[in-house]
Write a protein that holds these residues in place. Structure first.
Motif, short mmCIF file in Angstrom:
data_model
loop_
_atom_site.label_atom_id
_atom_site.label_comp_id
_atom_site.label_asym_id
_atom_site.label_seq_id
_atom_site.Cartn_x
_atom_site.Cartn_y
_atom_site.Cartn_z
N LEU A 152 43.85 46.45 48.87
CA LEU A 152 43.11 45.46 48.09
C LEU A 152 41.72 45.22 48.68
O LEU A 152 40.74 45.04 47.93
CB LEU A 152 43.91 44.16 48.05
CG LEU A 152 43.34 43.04 47.16
CD1 LEU A 152 43.03 43.55 45.76
CD2 LEU A 152 44.33 41.88 47.09
N MET A 153 41.61 45.21 50.00
CA MET A 153 40.29 45.04 50.62
C MET A 153 39.37 46.21 50.27
O MET A 153 38.16 46.03 50.08
CB MET A 153 40.43 44.89 52.13
CG MET A 153 41.01 43.56 52.57
SD MET A 153 41.21 43.44 54.36
CE MET A 153 39.50 43.51 54.91
N THR A 154 39.93 47.40 50.18
CA THR A 154 39.14 48.56 49.75
C THR A 154 38.63 48.37 48.32
O THR A 154 37.47 48.65 48.02
CB THR A 154 39.99 49.85 49.84
OG1 THR A 154 40.46 50.01 51.18
CG2 THR A 154 39.17 51.07 49.44
N GLN A 155 39.51 47.87 47.45
CA GLN A 155 39.11 47.61 46.07
C GLN A 155 38.04 46.52 45.99
O GLN A 155 37.09 46.61 45.21
CB GLN A 155 40.33 47.20 45.24
CG GLN A 155 41.34 48.30 45.02
CD GLN A 155 40.78 49.43 44.15
OE1 GLN A 155 40.10 49.18 43.16
NE2 GLN A 155 41.04 50.66 44.55
N LEU A 156 38.20 45.49 46.82
CA LEU A 156 37.21 44.41 46.83
C LEU A 156 35.85 44.91 47.33
O LEU A 156 34.81 44.50 46.83
CB LEU A 156 37.71 43.27 47.73
CG LEU A 156 38.85 42.42 47.16
CD1 LEU A 156 39.49 41.58 48.26
CD2 LEU A 156 38.32 41.52 46.06
N GLY A 157 35.88 45.78 48.34
CA GLY A 157 34.62 46.34 48.83
C GLY A 157 33.90 47.17 47.79
O GLY A 157 32.67 47.18 47.73
N ARG A 158 34.66 47.87 46.96
CA ARG A 158 34.04 48.75 45.95
C ARG A 158 33.64 48.00 44.69
O ARG A 158 32.57 48.24 44.13
CB ARG A 158 35.02 49.87 45.58
CG ARG A 158 35.26 50.87 46.69
CD ARG A 158 36.25 51.93 46.23
NE ARG A 158 36.47 52.94 47.25
CZ ARG A 158 37.35 53.94 47.14
NH1 ARG A 158 38.08 54.05 46.03
NH2 ARG A 158 37.49 54.82 48.11
N HIS A 159 34.51 47.10 44.22
CA HIS A 159 34.30 46.51 42.90
C HIS A 159 34.02 45.01 42.93
O HIS A 159 33.75 44.43 41.88
CB HIS A 159 35.53 46.78 42.02
CG HIS A 159 35.91 48.22 41.94
ND1 HIS A 159 35.09 49.17 41.35
CD2 HIS A 159 37.01 48.90 42.38
CE1 HIS A 159 35.68 50.37 41.42
NE2 HIS A 159 36.84 50.22 42.06
N GLY A 160 34.10 44.39 44.10
CA GLY A 160 33.77 42.98 44.21
C GLY A 160 34.83 42.07 43.62
O GLY A 160 35.97 42.47 43.35
N LEU A 161 34.44 40.81 43.40
CA LEU A 161 35.37 39.79 42.94
C LEU A 161 35.44 39.78 41.41
O LEU A 161 35.08 38.79 40.77
CB LEU A 161 34.94 38.41 43.47
CG LEU A 161 35.18 38.17 44.96
CD1 LEU A 161 34.49 36.90 45.42
CD2 LEU A 161 36.67 38.10 45.24
N ASN A 162 35.92 40.86 40.84
CA ASN A 162 36.13 40.86 39.40
C ASN A 162 37.48 40.20 39.09
O ASN A 162 38.26 39.86 39.99
CB ASN A 162 36.06 42.27 38.82
CG ASN A 162 37.03 43.23 39.50
OD1 ASN A 162 38.12 42.85 39.90
ND2 ASN A 162 36.62 44.49 39.65
N SER A 163 37.76 40.00 37.81
CA SER A 163 38.96 39.26 37.42
C SER A 163 40.24 39.97 37.88
O SER A 163 41.21 39.32 38.29
CB SER A 163 38.99 39.07 35.91
OG SER A 163 38.97 40.33 35.24
N ALA A 164 40.26 41.30 37.82
CA ALA A 164 41.46 42.04 38.24
C ALA A 164 41.73 41.85 39.72
O ALA A 164 42.88 41.63 40.14
CB ALA A 164 41.29 43.51 37.91
N ASN A 165 40.69 41.93 40.55
CA ASN A 165 40.88 41.78 41.99
C ASN A 165 41.26 40.35 42.37
O ASN A 165 42.04 40.13 43.30
CB ASN A 165 39.62 42.21 42.74
CG ASN A 165 39.48 43.71 42.82
OD1 ASN A 165 40.46 44.44 42.73
ND2 ASN A 165 38.26 44.20 42.98
#
Length: 207
Positions: A162-175
């Motif tokens: 999840l931290m990898t996803q947050l680093g790439r895509h930021g605080l979007n609704s899915a994350n």
């Protein structure tokens, strides 16, 4: 080209071309149902320990093998991990991704320390001849505490992804939705550990 445009280009009917929004509450409700099913798993393990907790088969008792000093460190690490995860969730409202990732890193490291101490405890017990095959008491102990440790390990892997996803895509609704689910899971494991701490260790030493 978007998914809708691709579908329209292939001549699909209009109702196939509509993109259904993701049901935010549906995800959280589904995860609550999962946590309830996990409660049944841990409840059965607690019951097994209650029934088998004094079946030593001539082997060591809880007072002889359970390390309360290590338990104190383990408990402190897991509780602090939960607190720091809470601090990370507070950063969502401020939109501060960097601070949130920092708190999540601290939470993950504390949880990893918890798992490391638990593995060390298991290794010491096995080395002194108190492995899960020695008695029914030890079998129930390893099953319950090991299942909790496995859940914490899965939570750490989930956090890394999840931290990898947050680093790439930021605080979007899915994350944000995924963070909320992981937060529920994280605090749920804390509650389970309070039960392990109170009953399996403290009561186990006094049996």
């Amino acid at each position: 080209m978007s998914t809708m445009a691709n579908q329209a280009a292939r001549g699909l009917p209009a109702f196939y071309c509509r993109e259904e929004p993701h049901a935010h509450n549906g995800t959280l409700l589904g995860f609550w149902i999962y946590l309830m099913s996990d409660c049944f798993i841990f409840a059965s393990l607690f019951v097994s320990n209650a029934v088998l907790g004094t079946r030593y088969a001539g082997g060591p008792t809880g007072a002889q093998v359970l390390d309360l000093t290590g338990l104190a460190w383990n408990t402190a690490l897991l509780l602090l991990s939960s607190v720091t995860f809470g601090f990370a969730m507070l950063q969502i409202r401020q939109g501060n991704k960097r601070a949130m990732l920092g708190w999540l890193t601290v939470a993950g490291l504390l949880a990893a320390g918890f798992v490391g101490l638990e593995i060390h405890e298991f290794a010491d017990m096995i080395a002194m001849g108190a492995g899960p095959g020695r008695s029914a008491f030890l079998s129930s102990f390893f099953a319950l505490v090991g299942t909790h440790g496995l859940h914490v390990s899965v939570g750490i892997l989930w956090l890394i992804v999840l931290m990898t996803q947050l680093g790439r895509h930021g605080l979007n609704s899915a994350n944000i939705r995924r963070l909320q689910c992981l937060s529920m899971f994280w605090h749920f494991l804390d509650l389970i550990w309070v039960g392990v701490f109170s009953y399996v260790y403290l009561v186990g030493v006094l049996r």
